[in-house]
Design a protein around this motif. Structure first.
Motif, short mmCIF file in Angstrom:
data_model
loop_
_atom_site.label_atom_id
_atom_site.label_comp_id
_atom_site.label_asym_id
_atom_site.label_seq_id
_atom_site.Cartn_x
_atom_site.Cartn_y
_atom_site.Cartn_z
N ILE A 231 24.24 -5.48 43.95
CA ILE A 231 22.95 -5.68 43.27
C ILE A 231 21.96 -4.75 43.94
CG2 ILE A 231 21.07 -7.30 42.81
CD1 ILE A 231 23.18 -9.54 42.87
N LYS B 262 19.15 -5.39 40.13
CA LYS B 262 20.01 -5.05 38.99
C LYS B 262 21.47 -5.01 39.43
CE LYS B 262 16.52 -2.34 36.58
NZ LYS B 262 16.12 -1.06 36.05
N PRO B 263 22.33 -5.78 38.76
CA PRO B 263 23.75 -5.74 39.11
C PRO B 263 24.38 -4.42 38.66
CG PRO B 263 23.38 -7.27 37.28
CD PRO B 263 22.03 -6.76 37.71
N LEU C 69 26.32 -14.63 39.70
CA LEU C 69 24.96 -14.17 39.95
C LEU C 69 23.98 -15.14 39.30
CD1 LEU C 69 25.57 -10.53 38.63
CD2 LEU C 69 26.02 -11.35 40.94
#
Ligand code: CA
Length: 662
Positions: free
Chosen positions: A51, A55-56, A121
């Motif tokens: 991440i 943002k992954p 997540l």
């Protein structure tokens, strides 16, 4: 955004800073910002997820070479953003092993072994999502697992962030996603577009809507990657790739205009639910690209059938004799042709209901049965989504009328249908494909789709699915000379791209030299007879409707007809021997003990190759070769193979060759 949530986000951010500060002090990395990695059983293919700035992302390497740089993951839904403000919750590792048999695809038995990683997540509002990864020796499959979000049990996924960031030296082999509601009677998109090959990534797609799956990428000298998706059914739409934007190809959904605007472009998903599998086949050479079975490895049959699917060869008058042949007499002629060739099927194409009529069909179907030939009947899918006049229409689009028709088919001994003209990738259309397949299974009927989407794992998911077009098929050779000019070029693409991830109902092997009934008018075939035979091996579909015509029995080389009488349509194994998409290909398929090694040449020069057949485990040192020789009639010849690792062959431009050996 509501203020309590904003407040919570700030608190989480403060906590993150605090933990990060502590971890620097202690010299450890907090779990949520460490990359989580997994690799294939042989260790060569590696996936790393992370991440970055909320943002992954994920990256892929093969043999230490970068195939995908940090590429985005996640999506936007009507229940929140799962692509930004994400944090790591947990991860879990395991393995997956399975073995299965499948008689409709490139291999009859498959052993699949993968390492599994699930990373969970959560977004800024606490909504959770998991990314499931399966990594086998040359294939990655990944998808999102979405749990119930508290009281929320349904979700619309509006847009995916999921993307692919290839290194800058990458070149692409892609075909464009068509505009909606264009083409014949407004039936597109139907995966019938031209390819661009080996061009830079920033090449803009023909219609500005990106590119369809499958998509092939050459990462310079570092490797190859084939992108596709599988497991798509009535619970999701089919996706494609966006144009290359800011260094990334992103998963794109159907256009709202598809299907005349009917149905939503964004998929609705019941929770808990899963998105389709996105697949990445990766290798440092093209063999694993042509030989992959990933579309079928990660899906399961969705129902049992009373009758296993019926692979087989067939004749069909429409392809060369066209609309005028849709009459009783010509159909009987093609039933006779099928019987003469020892073929299992006749495909009776559009217009039978009007030109022969429902009342006279029992006579024709009875004639086929007497000759031991199994009739397949054509239908339009439409429907309120296009302007098709080819009939029967409006028999396959709704369950009540569809089941009534299928009862009629069953009562009259029809065991297979071809349903044409779908034109869209929306969830609503995926549901229609699934409904037709499911109803047909109840009536013991096999189904071929034309004017359709790419089947995504359907050969295994739907046991009675026996073919899909989704390619510039043989009909185009009749329609326009340019397709005859490009026939060899297209043939060298399909084994690596379209036909690698799904069966392909192409309707090939036309032995007429002119594309017409009189064989003396119409477009001119540029390819050799051995080329035409080779495509019966190269293009894989368990039901093959060949373009042979009655005159071929006497006018075509006797050895070509003898070959076509014996050609199988089911395969036990596949090996890529040599080739490069757009230039040439030599592919070997095994049926029982027999290997069929088929090659075609799209280059302007004769191709002299020393084929390495040592991986085939041939028992003898002899085979039979069918090769085009300029100015000479095709003849089968004995081929002595002193060294199986270096079998010399020559393939002329627009020519082909086949070696049959045990
Ligand atoms: Ca078509």
């Amino acid at each position: 955004m509501t203020s309590p949530n904003s407040h919570r986000t700030i608190i989480i951010m403060k906590m993150k800073k605090l933990i990060l500060g502590l971890s620097i002090l202690l010299g450890t990395t907090p779990a949520w910002c460490a990359p989580v990695e997994t690799a294939s059983p042989d260790g060569k293919l590696r996936v790393s997820t992370d991440i970055i700035g909320g943002k992954p992302v994920y990256s892929v390497s093969y043999n230490g070479k970068t195939i995908l740089e940090n590429s985005p993951l996640g999506f936007l839904s009507n229940e929140g953003d799962f692509s930004t403000g994400m944090s790591f919750v947990s991860s879990e590792k395991g393995t997956v092993s399975k073995s299965f048999d499948q008689d409709k695809i490139k291999k009859s038995h498959i052993d699949y072994n993968a390492n599994r990683l699930v990373t969970t997540l959560k977004n800024a509002k606490g909504g959770e999502v998991s990314v499931e990864w399966l990594v086998s020796d040359n294939d990655i499959a990944f998808r999102y697992l979405i749990p119930r979000q508290g009281e929320i049990g349904s979700m619309v996924v509006e847009k995916e962030a999921t993307g692919y960031r290839f290194p800058e030296q990458t070149t692409v082999f892609l075909t464009s996603q068509s505009d909606a509601m264009i083409g014949w009677k407004r039936t597109k998109p139907s995966y019938e577009e031209f390819y661009i090959t080996d061009v830079p990534m920033d090449t803009v797609s023909e219609f500005g809507h990106g590119y369809t799956f499958p998509a092939l990428f050459r990462v310079g000298d570092d490797g190859w990657a084939l992108l596709s998706e599988t497991g798509v059914d009535g619970y999701y739409c089919a996706s494609h790739l966006s144009d290359y934007t800011d260094g990334v190809y992103t998963i794109a959904y159907p256009m709202p205009e598809e299907n005349n605007g009917n149905g939503s472009a964004s998929p609705g998903i019941a929770l808990p639910g899963a998105t389709p599998w996105r697949t990445i086949t990766v290798a440092d050479n093209l063999a694993p690209i042509a030989e992959t079975t990933i579309p079928w490895n990660v899906v399961e049959p969705k129902y049992d059938v009373q009758h296993p699917a019926r692979p087989g060869r067939g004749t069909w008058s429409w392809i060369v004799w066209q609309d005028n042949s849709m009459n009783m007499e010509d159909q009987k002629t093609f039933i006779d042709l099928a019987a003469d060739l020892g073929y299992e099927n006749i495909l009776i194409d559009a217009g039978w209901d009007q030109n022969i009529g429902y009342d006279r069909m029992p006579e024709l179907l009875g004639y086929a049965r007497e000759k031991g030939v199994n009739p397949l009947l054509w239908y339009s899918s439409s429907g309120h989504w296009n302007d098709i006049v080819q009939s029967p229409t409006n028999k396959m689009d709704r369950p009540i009328v569809r089941k009534k028709e299928m009862q009629w088919l069953k009562d009259n001994g029809v065991q297979g249908i071809k349903v044409d003209f779908f034109g869209g990738d929306k969830q609503e259309t995926m549901r229609l494909y699934e409904d037709i397949l499911s109803d047909a299974a109840d009536y013991g009927i096999d189904v071929i789709f034309h004017g359709c989407t790419l089947p995504r794992g359907w050969e295994r998911m739907y046991p009675n699915h026996v073919g899909s077009e989704a390619v510039f098929a043989s009909e185009n050779l009749i329609f326009q000379q340019i397709f005859c000019d490009m026939e060899a070029f297209h043939a060298t693409l399909h084994p690596f791209i379209r036909n690698s991830v799904a069966i392909m109902e192409y309707g090939g092997t036309i032995l007429n030299h002119r594309m017409s009934r009189d064989n003396n008018s119409g477009n001119t075939r540029l390819t050799g007879d051995a080329f035409q035979l080779a495509t019966s091996i190269l293009f894989q579909n368990p039901v093959q409707n060949f373009g042979l015509t009655p005159n071929n029995l006497t006018e075509s080389p006797a050895d070509a007809i003898a070959f076509m009488k014996d050609v199988p349509t089911t395969w036990d194994d596949v090996k890529l021997i040599d080739g490069y998409p757009g230039r040439y290909v030599v592919l070997a398929r095994r049926h029982g003990d027999k290997w069929y090694i088929a090659g075609v040449n799209a280059l302007k020069e004769p191709l002299k190759l020393k084929l390495d057949l040592s991986s085939l485990g041939l028992k003898g040192d002899k085979g039979t070769i069918y090769a085009d020789v300029k100015g000479k009639e095709l003849k089968a010849k004995e081929l002595k193979m002193k060294k199986s690792s270096a079998v010399p062959v020559e393939i002329i431009p627009n020519g082909g060759m086949i070696i049959v050996a045990e």
